[in-house]
Design a protein around this motif. Sequence first.
Motif, mmCIF file in Angstrom:
data_model
loop_
_atom_site.group_PDB
_atom_site.id
_atom_site.type_symbol
_atom_site.label_atom_id
_atom_site.label_comp_id
_atom_site.label_asym_id
_atom_site.label_seq_id
_atom_site.Cartn_x
_atom_site.Cartn_y
_atom_site.Cartn_z
ATOM 1 N N SER A 75 42.886 31.890 36.802
ATOM 2 C CA SER A 75 42.457 32.386 35.494
ATOM 3 C C SER A 75 41.609 31.369 34.728
ATOM 4 N N PHE A 80 36.626 34.268 37.498
ATOM 5 C CA PHE A 80 37.784 35.118 37.196
ATOM 6 C C PHE A 80 37.615 35.745 35.820
ATOM 7 N N ASN A 84 37.151 39.801 35.166
ATOM 8 C CA ASN A 84 38.220 40.457 34.427
ATOM 9 C C ASN A 84 37.887 40.708 32.959
ATOM 10 N N SER A 114 34.413 36.733 45.015
ATOM 11 C CA SER A 114 35.591 37.088 44.220
ATOM 12 C C SER A 114 36.890 37.025 45.011
ATOM 13 N N MET A 132 39.708 39.109 42.894
ATOM 14 C CA MET A 132 39.718 39.008 41.440
ATOM 15 C C MET A 132 39.041 40.196 40.787
ATOM 16 N N PRO A 135 41.531 44.315 40.483
ATOM 17 C CA PRO A 135 42.149 43.202 41.202
ATOM 18 C C PRO A 135 43.160 43.725 42.210
#
Length: 156
Positions: A75, A80, A84, A114, A132, A135
């Motif tokens: 994260s 990431f 996201n 990813s 990612m 996910p």
Amino acid sequence: MKGVVLKNEIGRIVESDSLDELASLTPLDAETVADIQVRHPNISVQYLDFIRTIGVGTTTNEMHIYQPQPIAELSKYTSFKIYNSKSARQLFGLASKKAVFPSDAVVVADSGASWRYCLRLSDPDTVFVADMMGPTFEPEASDFFTFVRKTLILGS
């Protein structure tokens, strides 16, 4: 006996690497591998043998093998955060669910995109792929040596 079997498997991996894609990796010293085993008890014995004998780094086909990193650290990476973000998920028409990966997973490889390849301490033989962008978190190979042959050695 187990060590002998692993050495034979490592030998077969090296033999199957006809394009020398693993030649750019650097073996880790025994002390570093022992430290990894202490920090991550129950980690794949095949993975430990691979990094001790063949190594870590970037293969000639741009795959990255490295020391285990807790999956929670994903994260922190910009990629990431981008995959996201709300705008990226809307742009790509992805489900709105956030990435939630098993807490006992450690990342040991990636392709620069990813996907991150992981080992789980509760299921040390299986290699998983954490996508990612998905996910998703799904099995990739039944063991680390199969993962190496299937994913790292394109010429095999």
